[in-house]
Design a protein around this motif. Structure first.
Motif, PDB file in Angstrom:
ATOM      1  N   ALA A  33      25.211  64.251  93.392  1.00  0.00           N
ATOM      2  CA  ALA A  33      24.512  63.569  94.484  1.00  0.00           C
ATOM      3  C   ALA A  33      23.934  62.239  94.005  1.00  0.00           C
ATOM      4  CB  ALA A  33      23.407  64.453  95.042  1.00  0.00           C
ATOM      5  N   LEU A  34      23.363  62.230  92.797  1.00  0.00           N
ATOM      6  CA  LEU A  34      22.823  60.979  92.249  1.00  0.00           C
ATOM      7  C   LEU A  34      23.937  59.974  91.973  1.00  0.00           C
ATOM      8  CD1 LEU A  34      20.143  62.305  89.758  1.00  0.00           C
ATOM      9  CD2 LEU A  34      19.777  61.231  91.966  1.00  0.00           C
ATOM     10  N   HIS A  35      25.058  60.458  91.442  1.00  0.00           N
ATOM     11  CA  HIS A  35      26.179  59.572  91.168  1.00  0.00           C
ATOM     12  C   HIS A  35      26.706  58.958  92.458  1.00  0.00           C
ATOM     13  CE1 HIS A  35      29.866  57.904  89.557  1.00  0.00           C
ATOM     14  NE2 HIS A  35      30.493  58.488  90.566  1.00  0.00           N
ATOM     15  N   ASP A  36      26.878  59.783  93.482  1.00  0.00           N
ATOM     16  CA  ASP A  36      27.393  59.281  94.755  1.00  0.00           C
ATOM     17  C   ASP A  36      26.443  58.268  95.382  1.00  0.00           C
ATOM     18  OD1 ASP A  36      29.601  60.865  94.408  1.00  0.00           O
ATOM     19  OD2 ASP A  36      28.880  62.471  95.748  1.00  0.00           O
ATOM     20  N   ALA A  37      25.147  58.524  95.294  1.00  0.00           N
ATOM     21  CA  ALA A  37      24.169  57.590  95.854  1.00  0.00           C
ATOM     22  C   ALA A  37      24.208  56.254  95.114  1.00  0.00           C
ATOM     23  CB  ALA A  37      22.771  58.191  95.782  1.00  0.00           C
ATOM     24  N   ALA A  38      24.265  56.300  93.788  1.00  0.00           N
ATOM     25  CA  ALA A  38      24.330  55.064  93.003  1.00  0.00           C
ATOM     26  C   ALA A  38      25.632  54.323  93.275  1.00  0.00           C
ATOM     27  CB  ALA A  38      24.204  55.377  91.520  1.00  0.00           C
ATOM     28  N   HIS A  39      26.706  55.064  93.419  1.00  0.00           N
ATOM     29  CA  HIS A  39      28.013  54.467  93.690  1.00  0.00           C
ATOM     30  C   HIS A  39      28.008  53.757  95.045  1.00  0.00           C
ATOM     31  CE1 HIS A  39      32.450  54.606  94.475  1.00  0.00           C
ATOM     32  NE2 HIS A  39      32.445  54.205  93.225  1.00  0.00           N
ATOM     33  N   ASP A  40      27.435  54.384  96.049  1.00  0.00           N
ATOM     34  CA  ASP A  40      27.365  53.771  97.374  1.00  0.00           C
ATOM     35  C   ASP A  40      26.508  52.511  97.368  1.00  0.00           C
ATOM     36  OD1 ASP A  40      28.987  55.794  98.270  1.00  0.00           O
ATOM     37  OD2 ASP A  40      27.362  56.948  99.200  1.00  0.00           O
ATOM     38  N   VAL A  41      25.413  52.540  96.618  1.00  0.00           N
ATOM     39  CA  VAL A  41      24.543  51.359  96.530  1.00  0.00           C
ATOM     40  C   VAL A  41      25.280  50.218  95.856  1.00  0.00           C
ATOM     41  CG1 VAL A  41      22.457  50.434  95.459  1.00  0.00           C
ATOM     42  CG2 VAL A  41      22.381  52.631  96.619  1.00  0.00           C
ATOM     43  N   ARG A  42      26.045  50.518  94.815  1.00  0.00           N
ATOM     44  CA  ARG A  42      26.807  49.467  94.139  1.00  0.00           C
ATOM     45  C   ARG A  42      27.789  48.813  95.095  1.00  0.00           C
ATOM     46  NH1 ARG A  42      28.611  53.156  89.802  1.00  0.00           N
ATOM     47  NH2 ARG A  42      26.596  53.891  89.129  1.00  0.00           N
ATOM     48  N   HIS A  43      28.492  49.616  95.887  1.00  0.00           N
ATOM     49  CA  HIS A  43      29.435  49.051  96.845  1.00  0.00           C
ATOM     50  C   HIS A  43      28.721  48.254  97.939  1.00  0.00           C
ATOM     51  CE1 HIS A  43      33.312  50.493  95.535  1.00  0.00           C
ATOM     52  NE2 HIS A  43      32.788  51.676  95.272  1.00  0.00           N
ATOM     53  N   ALA A  44      27.592  48.757  98.405  1.00  0.00           N
ATOM     54  CA  ALA A  44      26.862  48.076  99.478  1.00  0.00           C
ATOM     55  C   ALA A  44      26.340  46.708  99.043  1.00  0.00           C
ATOM     56  CB  ALA A  44      25.697  48.951  99.946  1.00  0.00           C
ATOM     57  N   THR A  45      25.986  46.576  97.755  1.00  0.00           N
ATOM     58  CA  THR A  45      25.463  45.292  97.269  1.00  0.00           C
ATOM     59  C   THR A  45      26.554  44.372  96.755  1.00  0.00           C
ATOM     60  OG1 THR A  45      25.049  46.259  95.088  1.00  0.00           O
ATOM     61  CG2 THR A  45      23.223  46.268  96.663  1.00  0.00           C
ATOM     62  N   GLY A  46      27.812  44.842  96.766  1.00  0.00           N
ATOM     63  CA  GLY A  46      28.911  44.014  96.346  1.00  0.00           C
ATOM     64  C   GLY A  46      29.116  43.984  94.854  1.00  0.00           C
ATOM     65  N   PHE A  47      28.494  44.887  94.122  1.00  0.00           N
ATOM     66  CA  PHE A  47      28.642  44.938  92.668  1.00  0.00           C
ATOM     67  C   PHE A  47      29.907  45.712  92.323  1.00  0.00           C
ATOM     68  CE2 PHE A  47      27.789  46.667  88.438  1.00  0.00           C
ATOM     69  CZ  PHE A  47      27.375  45.515  87.783  1.00  0.00           C
ATOM     70  N   PRO A  48      30.815  45.136  91.559  1.00  0.00           N
ATOM     71  CA  PRO A  48      32.061  45.855  91.230  1.00  0.00           C
ATOM     72  C   PRO A  48      31.765  46.982  90.232  1.00  0.00           C
ATOM     73  CG  PRO A  48      31.976  43.765  90.068  1.00  0.00           C
ATOM     74  CD  PRO A  48      30.789  43.799  90.972  1.00  0.00           C
ATOM     75  N   CYS A  49      32.115  48.189  90.606  1.00  0.00           N
ATOM     76  CA  CYS A  49      31.808  49.316  89.725  1.00  0.00           C
ATOM     77  C   CYS A  49      33.054  49.980  89.166  1.00  0.00           C
ATOM     78  CB  CYS A  49      30.942  50.337  90.448  1.00  0.00           C
ATOM     79  SG  CYS A  49      31.685  51.010  91.925  1.00  0.00           S
ATOM     80  N   HIS A  50      34.233  49.576  89.644  1.00  0.00           N
ATOM     81  CA  HIS A  50      35.474  50.113  89.053  1.00  0.00           C
ATOM     82  C   HIS A  50      36.621  49.204  89.369  1.00  0.00           C
ATOM     83  CE1 HIS A  50      36.171  52.193  93.021  1.00  0.00           C
ATOM     84  NE2 HIS A  50      34.868  52.293  92.941  1.00  0.00           N
TER      85      HIS A  50
END
Length: 60
Positions: free
Chosen positions: A43-60
């Motif tokens: 749940a924490l990983h998914d939340a952090a992943h969604d925030v990264r996408h929402a702010t436009g930060f490339p995470c993968h």
């Protein structure tokens, strides 16, 4: 004499405001630690992943 009294009153008000701010920030911080400590890792990983996408930060 009134200048000293006014400065003293403003100083006490600033201290009360500072103490209230510190207490509020500490309460929010403890809440975050409590929630994060009891959440599942996925749940924490998914939340952090969604925030990264929402702010436009490339995470993968």
């Amino acid at each position: 004499m009134t200048t000293q009294t006014t400065a003293k009153t403003l100083g006490q008000s600033a201290v009360r405001t500072e103490i209230a701010a510190i207490f509020t920030v500490a309460l929010i911080g403890l809440g975050i630690v409590f929630v994060a400590g009891h959440a599942q890792a996925s749940a924490l990983h998914d939340a952090a992943h969604d925030v990264r996408h929402a702010t436009g930060f490339p995470c993968h």
